[in-house]
Write a protein that holds these residues in place. Structure first.
Motif, short mmCIF file in Angstrom:
data_model
loop_
_atom_site.label_atom_id
_atom_site.label_comp_id
_atom_site.label_asym_id
_atom_site.label_seq_id
_atom_site.Cartn_x
_atom_site.Cartn_y
_atom_site.Cartn_z
N SER A 76 0.85 -1.19 0.00
CA SER A 76 0.00 0.00 0.00
C SER A 76 0.89 1.24 0.00
O SER A 76 1.87 1.29 0.71
N SER A 77 0.55 2.20 -0.82
CA SER A 77 1.42 3.35 -1.00
C SER A 77 0.92 4.54 -0.22
O SER A 77 -0.20 5.00 -0.44
N SER A 78 1.78 5.02 0.67
CA SER A 78 1.38 6.22 1.39
C SER A 78 1.82 7.48 0.64
O SER A 78 1.37 8.56 0.94
N TYR A 79 2.71 7.29 -0.34
CA TYR A 79 3.13 8.42 -1.16
C TYR A 79 2.86 8.12 -2.63
O TYR A 79 2.94 6.97 -3.06
#
Lengths: 377, 82, 420
Positions: free
Chosen positions: A2-5
């Protein structure tokens, strides 16, 4: 993962900083990682030219586009960026070089660049400290000089105002082809896309990338305001410095807003060591004295070296790698990274977001190299 | 002792004994401001040993000379506050 | 008269006590020796002017011995680079000098530590050692009212010297507490020479107020200093002065050893029993190995000179003497340790970097020395960070980075080797 950026930019040199500014401005959730100091690598070592160049159409397109962005940004630049619209004076020592002056004029004028051909007398009038007997020169009016580390800091401040994050003292060990980076401590940070903006160090993270370190030396003097008024470059530059072969030197001087004179330049491959090489320093300064004899009497206060990120075709590498569209590059700017930082940032953001680009992007794409110049696993 | 060295500090004539440093001659001429800092503050010598660069003046047309390490010579032209 | 190029068996950098002693020891062993110094005459900072004015018998003795030793003095010659092993590049008023060596002895001495406080940049505020040197160079001092402050035994020596030249010493303000200064005085009993010297100074300074536990907080004046505000932790008061001599003891000059690649330990050059550094054939003596004063420098200088000349026995014979001076060195560093209050004398607006006029607040906001240099220009000026770098080390705990040529500002023409 999962990409937080949306995007992680590795390297807070002027190129990484400009990319961060443009990405964040475009609404991307942006993280900048820097192992050392803001603008502490090639950015700190360079002269700080903002110039148009005409080695190729692509080089001209990027430098001219970038210079325009600098000029547009000028009113917002803080004083410590030391933006000085001093112009460039290309000096011709002889008739052969004078022919080059006319060639440049023929190239620039139709493309809307404001230049003036100066004869021998005019050159002596605008720069009285140049030696007598030069053939003439070409003045490029809208070229400028900046202090690069503060420009990088300013771009990052802008990026942060648009919501970007900056983490310093973080070393990236690996770029992950499925998005994200692995840090030196083994931890990982996730992002949709990664930009390798580590200049001369970019092959460490993108093995196989045809970027080589090209060492340069500079000398700065104590204040001597008015000693020269333009940044001055010899046209012999074309014969010497641009050859990709052996070590070379070329006369190049900049008047800094502080009144100091910054003297270059040298180019050396396969010189990883950061120490001052007195043999090449000697050649570089003797070359400068041939043009400015009075330089000998100025007080030199510091000499330093740095490494440029050189590519085989003298163009930077901007865009996605072939092996993974999650890993992007913004590197290989050689001696023009200060100028082209802003154009690079725009180009990168436009490509990332699928927007039309202001200049053709193909000449800069990694895909131009065999295997895209990268092998990630 | 009979021997004297004559020089000029900002156009003013100063006579010193041999072995006198330029910084001392400047003080004898009544000048306290050797140079102006980059933001315009007055400055004078600090370290007296050629390292702090605060005593820089122009000597015989050559700028950025350390007046504390330079001996007075006959006919020298010294300019402060450059 | 010096040649653009010269070659010696042993080159000594610095003509202060350590350098002169090293040169004497080596030259008396038959070696071809040169001493290179930036100043116009031998003696270094501490013995400046002693070649023409007889006042310190010890200085006279060594300068005479040096003259007879056969060693060459390359005066007005500032070492600016070590372009390759075995070669120094130096600047002389007549041009660049290349000096080749087989063995090198570094005796570059120390400089005063200056700490920023409001008004410290005013003309008339100088280091005590700096003022003393200028007075020896003819600076008019007679009738001037001088406050001397800071720390270390130098304050007394300078007060003595200035008083002899006709200055009025309004006050000597030593930052160290009386208890520690007195303890140090007691320790000097083990060194009879120092005691006699100290007693002489005290006798001559009778009537001059000497206050311990007092430090400067502000220098006052418009275009030049006219008074200083002093503090003792509970009170503040102002003393009028024409000149304020203020220095916080000494910082070793380690630029050349750093440029040579010598290792440091605790800010000083690491040496072995022969004064040999971690770089082959490069020795170091005197203050760069630790602030120990004249006698320590003389002993270390001789040891370096003898060992560079191959007389290890004679070098070894001096090791007990050196051990004694090292005990004195330790006592001195403990006695004159700087108080914490000195770290907060500067306001955010106080100029911290004098060359580039960078205020303390901007410097303090940086994460370290390199960032301060890059983003504020602190330390980027003509003194190459010698003044503010040393202050940053004490106040902010920042370490320095490596040095780059020129080691001192030099004419651009002299950065090219030989023929200008």
């Amino acid at each position: 993962m999962s990409s937080s950026y949306d995007i992680i930019i590795v390297g807070a040199g002027i190129v990484g900083a400009a990319c961060a500014m443009e990405c964040a401005r475009s609404g991307l959730r942006t993280l900048v990682l820097e192992r050392g100091h803001i603008g502490g690598g090639t950015t700190a070592a360079g002269m700080g030219h903002v110039v148009v160049m005409d080695d190729s159409e692509a080089q001209f397109a990027l430098t001219n586009y970038s210079r325009g962005l600098w000029l547009a940004l000028r009113p917002q630049l803080p004083a410590d960026v030391e933006f000085d619209l001093c112009g460039t004076l290309w000096v011709a020592a002889d008739h052969e070089e004078m022919a080059e002056v006319y060639r440049k004029q023929g190239f620039y004028e139709p493309r809307g660049v404001h230049v003036e051909v100066l004869d021998a007398e005019a050159v002596a009038r605008v720069e009285p400290n140049l030696r007598a007997g030069l053939a003439g020169g070409l003045r490029v009016r809208d070229d400028a000089v900046v202090y690069p580390p503060c420009a990088a800091r300013f771009f990052l401040e802008q990026a942060m105002q648009y919501g970007a994050e900056l983490r310093q003292a973080v070393t990236v060990k690996r770029l992950l082809s499925n998005g994200g980076v692995e840090l030196a401590d083994g931890s990982r940070l996730a992002a949709d896309r990664i930009v390798n903006a580590t200049g001369p160090w970019s092959p460490e993270l993108t093995p196989g990338l045809p970027v080589r370190k090209r060492k340069g030396h500079l000398v700065i003097t104590d204040r001597a305001p008015g000693f020269v008024h333009h940044q001055i470059v010899e046209l012999g530059y074309l014969k010497s410095a641009h050859s990709m072969g052996q070590d070379s030197v070329a006369f190049n001087i900049q008047p800094r807003l502080t009144g100091q004179m910054l003297i270059g330049s040298s180019r050396q491959f396969d010189a990883e060591d950061g120490g001052v090489d007195h043999a090449i320093l000697d050649r570089m300064l003797r070359r400068a004295f041939e043009y400015l004899p009075g330089l000998k009497d100025l007080s030199a206060i510091r000499t330093w070296t740095g490494h440029r990120a050189a590519t085989p075709d003298k163009l930077p590498v901007i865009g996605p790698t072939v092996v993974s569209d999650r890993i992007w590059l913004a590197t290989g700017h050689e001696g023009l990274g200060i100028t082209t930082s802003l154009g690079t940032g725009r180009l990168l953001a436009d490509l990332l977001l699928g927007r039309p680009t202001a200049i053709p992007s193909d000449p800069f794409l990694p895909a131009r190299f065999e295997k895209g110049g990268a092998s990630h696993g | 002792m009979a021997e004297r060295v004559q020089l000029r500090v900002n156009g003013k004539s100063v006579e010193v004994t041999p072995g006198t440093v330029v910084a001392a001659a400047i003080a004898m001429a009544g000048e306290s401001k050797f140079r102006r800092s980059v933001s315009g503050m007055p400055r004078g010598p600090l370290c007296g040993m050629g390292l702090c660069m605060e005593c820089r003046v122009t000597i015989n047309g050559l700028s950025q000379c350390r007046s504390c390490q330079t001996l007075c010579e006959p006919g020298m032209e010294v300019l402060t506050d450059d | 008269m010096t040649e653009p190029r010269s070659r010696f068996d042993i080159v000594v950098v610095g003509a202060g006590p350590a350098g002169l002693a090293a040169a004497c020891a080596a030259a008396e062993k038959g070696k071809r020796v040169a001493v290179v110094d930036d100043a116009p005459s031998p003696g270094g900072q501490i013995w400046k002017g002693e070649q023409s004015r007889l006042s310190i018998p010890q200085a006279q003795k060594w300068i005479e011995r040096f003259r007879r030793s056969g060693a060459t003095l390359l005066d007005r010659t500032a070492v600016i680079a070590a372009p390759e092993p075995g070669v120094l590049l130096a600047e002389h008023p007549e041009g660049a000098r290349e000096i080749e060596w087989s063995k090198l002895i570094i005796a570059t001495g120390a400089r005063e530590l200056f700490l920023p406080f409001p008004g410290w940049t005013l003309p008339g505020v100088m280091g005590p050692g700096g003022l003393q040197a200028l007075v020896k160079g003819g600076w008019p001092i007679a009738g001037k009212r001088v406050v001397i402050c800071g720390t270390g035994p130098l304050l007394l020596a300078v007060a003595d010297g200035l008083k002899k030249q006709g200055a009025t010493i309004a006050m000597i303000a030593e930052q160290a507490p009386m208890s520690r200064v007195a303890g140090f005085g007691f320790k000097t009993l083990r060194h009879p020479g120092k005691l006699v010297q100290g007693m002489g100074i005290f006798a001559r300074l009778r009537g001059v107020p000497y206050r311990c536990g007092v430090w400067p907080v502000q220098a006052n004046g418009g275009e030049q200093v006219n008074s200083v505000t002093l503090a003792d932790g509970s009170n503040q008061w102002t003393e009028k002065c024409d000149l304020l001599a203020c220095g916080f003891h000494l910082v070793p000059n380690v630029e050349l050893p750093l440029a040579m690649g010598c290792e440091l330990a605790g800010g000083c050059v690491r040496v072995d029993a022969n004064q040999l550094t971690t770089v082959p054939d490069v020795y170091c003596s005197g203050e760069p190995t630790g602030i120990g004063g004249v006698d320590c420098a003389l002993t270390e200088g001789q040891i370096a000179g003898y060992s560079a000349a191959g007389s290890d026995d004679q070098a070894a014979a001096l090791s007990n003497e050196r051990a004694g001076w090292h005990a004195f060195r330790l006592a001195m560093s403990n006695a004159f340790a700087l108080r914490e209050e000195l770290k907060s004398l500067a306001n955010p607006e106080t100029t911290f970097c004098r060359c580039e006029d960078v205020a303390f607040g901007r410097v303090k906001a940086a994460s370290g020395w390199r960032e301060a240099k890059l983003l504020t220009r602190c330390g980027m000026g003509a003194c190459q960070g010698r003044t503010c770098g040393a202050a940053a080390k004490f106040i902010l705990g920042w370490g320095m980075e490596s040095v780059r040529p020129p080691l001192l500002p030099a004419r651009v023409g002299n950065l090219t080797r030989t023929n200008r």
